[in-house]
Design a protein around this motif. Structure first.
Motif, PDB file in Angstrom:
ATOM      1  N   SER A 114       0.854  -1.190   0.000  1.00  0.00           N
ATOM      2  CA  SER A 114       0.000   0.000   0.000  1.00  0.00           C
ATOM      3  C   SER A 114       0.890   1.240   0.000  1.00  0.00           C
ATOM      4  CB  SER A 114      -0.896   0.021   1.234  1.00  0.00           C
ATOM      5  OG  SER A 114      -1.825  -1.037   1.165  1.00  0.00           O
ATOM      6  N   ILE A 115       0.637   2.120  -0.950  1.00  0.00           N
ATOM      7  CA  ILE A 115       1.484   3.290  -1.188  1.00  0.00           C
ATOM      8  C   ILE A 115       0.623   4.553  -1.173  1.00  0.00           C
ATOM      9  CG2 ILE A 115       3.001   4.398  -2.916  1.00  0.00           C
ATOM     10  CD1 ILE A 115       4.192   1.811  -1.979  1.00  0.00           C
ATOM     11  N   LEU A 116       1.202   5.662  -0.717  1.00  0.00           N
ATOM     12  CA  LEU A 116       0.606   6.980  -0.911  1.00  0.00           C
ATOM     13  C   LEU A 116       1.567   7.782  -1.773  1.00  0.00           C
ATOM     14  CD1 LEU A 116      -0.827   8.145   2.519  1.00  0.00           C
ATOM     15  CD2 LEU A 116      -1.996   7.063   0.627  1.00  0.00           C
ATOM     16  N   GLU A 117       1.032   8.441  -2.787  1.00  0.00           N
ATOM     17  CA  GLU A 117       1.816   9.301  -3.671  1.00  0.00           C
ATOM     18  C   GLU A 117       1.229  10.698  -3.612  1.00  0.00           C
ATOM     19  OE1 GLU A 117       4.475   8.534  -5.437  1.00  0.00           O
ATOM     20  OE2 GLU A 117       4.412   6.341  -5.512  1.00  0.00           O
ATOM     21  N   VAL A 148       5.437   4.236   1.583  1.00  0.00           N
ATOM     22  CA  VAL A 148       4.718   2.997   1.865  1.00  0.00           C
ATOM     23  C   VAL A 148       3.945   3.206   3.165  1.00  0.00           C
ATOM     24  CG1 VAL A 148       5.022   0.565   2.503  1.00  0.00           C
ATOM     25  CG2 VAL A 148       6.452   1.579   0.717  1.00  0.00           C
ATOM     26  N   LEU A 149       2.701   2.755   3.206  1.00  0.00           N
ATOM     27  CA  LEU A 149       1.975   2.773   4.476  1.00  0.00           C
ATOM     28  C   LEU A 149       2.622   1.753   5.398  1.00  0.00           C
ATOM     29  CD1 LEU A 149      -1.687   2.999   3.221  1.00  0.00           C
ATOM     30  CD2 LEU A 149      -0.402   4.750   4.431  1.00  0.00           C
ATOM     31  N   ARG A 150       2.829   2.149   6.624  1.00  0.00           N
ATOM     32  CA  ARG A 150       3.500   1.293   7.604  1.00  0.00           C
ATOM     33  C   ARG A 150       2.515   0.830   8.670  1.00  0.00           C
ATOM     34  NH1 ARG A 150       8.485   5.481   8.588  1.00  0.00           N
ATOM     35  NH2 ARG A 150       9.280   5.440   6.457  1.00  0.00           N
ATOM     36  N   ALA A 151       2.855  -0.265   9.300  1.00  0.00           N
ATOM     37  CA  ALA A 151       1.984  -0.828  10.325  1.00  0.00           C
ATOM     38  C   ALA A 151       1.813   0.104  11.524  1.00  0.00           C
ATOM     39  CB  ALA A 151       2.518  -2.180  10.787  1.00  0.00           C
ATOM     40  N   ASP A 152       2.736   1.060  11.702  1.00  0.00           N
ATOM     41  CA  ASP A 152       2.600   1.985  12.822  1.00  0.00           C
ATOM     42  C   ASP A 152       1.994   3.332  12.405  1.00  0.00           C
ATOM     43  OD1 ASP A 152       4.843   2.857  11.434  1.00  0.00           O
ATOM     44  OD2 ASP A 152       6.091   3.108  13.220  1.00  0.00           O
ATOM     45  N   ALA A 199       0.804   9.277   7.237  1.00  0.00           N
ATOM     46  CA  ALA A 199       1.684   8.965   6.107  1.00  0.00           C
ATOM     47  C   ALA A 199       1.854  10.190   5.206  1.00  0.00           C
ATOM     48  CB  ALA A 199       1.129   7.785   5.317  1.00  0.00           C
ATOM     49  N   LEU A 200       0.770  10.933   4.957  1.00  0.00           N
ATOM     50  CA  LEU A 200       0.874  12.154   4.159  1.00  0.00           C
ATOM     51  C   LEU A 200       1.787  13.162   4.840  1.00  0.00           C
ATOM     52  CD1 LEU A 200      -2.848  12.517   3.051  1.00  0.00           C
ATOM     53  CD2 LEU A 200      -0.900  12.083   1.536  1.00  0.00           C
ATOM     54  N   GLN A 201       1.661  13.284   6.135  1.00  0.00           N
ATOM     55  CA  GLN A 201       2.517  14.216   6.879  1.00  0.00           C
ATOM     56  C   GLN A 201       3.980  13.799   6.784  1.00  0.00           C
ATOM     57  OE1 GLN A 201       1.242  17.052   8.013  1.00  0.00           O
ATOM     58  NE2 GLN A 201       3.318  17.682   8.433  1.00  0.00           N
ATOM     59  N   ARG A 202       4.241  12.507   6.802  1.00  0.00           N
ATOM     60  CA  ARG A 202       5.613  12.019   6.670  1.00  0.00           C
ATOM     61  C   ARG A 202       6.192  12.428   5.309  1.00  0.00           C
ATOM     62  NH1 ARG A 202       4.799   7.036   8.045  1.00  0.00           N
ATOM     63  NH2 ARG A 202       4.698   6.085   5.993  1.00  0.00           N
ATOM     64  N   ILE A 203       5.396  12.296   4.251  1.00  0.00           N
ATOM     65  CA  ILE A 203       5.862  12.708   2.918  1.00  0.00           C
ATOM     66  C   ILE A 203       6.172  14.202   2.915  1.00  0.00           C
ATOM     67  CG2 ILE A 203       5.270  12.932   0.478  1.00  0.00           C
ATOM     68  CD1 ILE A 203       3.332  10.539   0.871  1.00  0.00           C
ATOM     69  N   ILE A 204       5.263  14.995   3.465  1.00  0.00           N
ATOM     70  CA  ILE A 204       5.449  16.447   3.479  1.00  0.00           C
ATOM     71  C   ILE A 204       6.704  16.815   4.261  1.00  0.00           C
ATOM     72  CG2 ILE A 204       4.450  18.614   4.337  1.00  0.00           C
ATOM     73  CD1 ILE A 204       1.668  17.345   3.556  1.00  0.00           C
ATOM     74  N   GLU A 205       6.890  16.222   5.427  1.00  0.00           N
ATOM     75  CA  GLU A 205       8.053  16.542   6.265  1.00  0.00           C
ATOM     76  C   GLU A 205       9.358  16.032   5.666  1.00  0.00           C
ATOM     77  OE1 GLU A 205       7.119  14.993  10.124  1.00  0.00           O
ATOM     78  OE2 GLU A 205       5.538  16.480  10.454  1.00  0.00           O
ATOM     79  N   ASP A 206       9.326  14.847   5.045  1.00  0.00           N
ATOM     80  CA  ASP A 206      10.560  14.244   4.536  1.00  0.00           C
ATOM     81  C   ASP A 206      10.934  14.710   3.134  1.00  0.00           C
ATOM     82  OD1 ASP A 206      10.605  12.815   6.896  1.00  0.00           O
ATOM     83  OD2 ASP A 206      10.052  10.898   5.981  1.00  0.00           O
ATOM     84  N   GLU A 207       9.934  14.970   2.290  1.00  0.00           N
ATOM     85  CA  GLU A 207      10.247  15.222   0.885  1.00  0.00           C
ATOM     86  C   GLU A 207       9.804  16.587   0.366  1.00  0.00           C
ATOM     87  OE1 GLU A 207      10.130  11.886  -1.885  1.00  0.00           O
ATOM     88  OE2 GLU A 207       9.015  10.793  -0.340  1.00  0.00           O
TER      89      GLU A 207
END
Length: 166
Positions: free
Chosen positions: A38-41, A76-80, A87-95
């Protein structure tokens, strides 16, 4: 050659020692080969002088599947993860930490497809980007993409750009 029952049991015991979340890279690669991931783009878009542009970033030179190719930010969606928002916030913060963002991510489509590392079920969003240039990556015309874009992303980039324009 198929693994023996003992080898399967050993692999399962080793996996049971891992915490949910980001997997060690060799295990990640094997699980993506064996399962649907499972992926978020996020397709980062802006309107500049009447043209829709997409921010693409190069993958690393040592990426085993898409070395040096341009891609949209994703994860990738993670179990945590606690849901899409984490997950969207992780993309925004990381990339996307080096660009200004206008508004919230907008859902575009779901894509179930085969990529170089296995099967993916991707949820695609677009995100409007404000003024300024990124420190990492470059904007390209969303309807005239360069040749070195990850091929499986071309259709959803164009779909996101069409929705962004409407």
């Amino acid at each position: 050659m198929k693994p023996s029952e003992e080898e399967i049991q050993q692999a399962a015991e080793t996996l049971s020692k891992l915490d949910p979340g980001m997997l060690p890279y060799p295990i990640f690669l094997e699980t993506t080969r064996l399962t649907v991931t499972s992926i978020l783009e996020i397709v980062p878009l802006r309107n500049k002088e009447g043209r829709t542009e997409v921010l693409l970033k190069p993958r690393s030179a040592d990426d085993p599947h898409w070395a040096n190719m341009l891609h949209t930010p994703g994860t990738v969606l993670r179990a945590d993860d606690t849901g899409y928002n984490s997950a969207l916030q992780r993309i925004i913060e990381d990339e996307l930490q080096d660009v200004s963002i206008v508004g919230e991510p907008v859902s575009v489509t779901d894509v179930f497809h085969r990529v170089n590392r296995g099967m993916e079920n991707a949820r695609v969003f677009y995100l409007e980007i404000g003024e300024g240039e990124p420190e990492f990556g470059k904007f390209y015309d969303a309807f005239d993409l360069p040749d070195n874009v990850v091929e499986t992303q071309i259709d959803f980039i164009r779909l996101a750009a069409e929705q962004f324009e409407s």
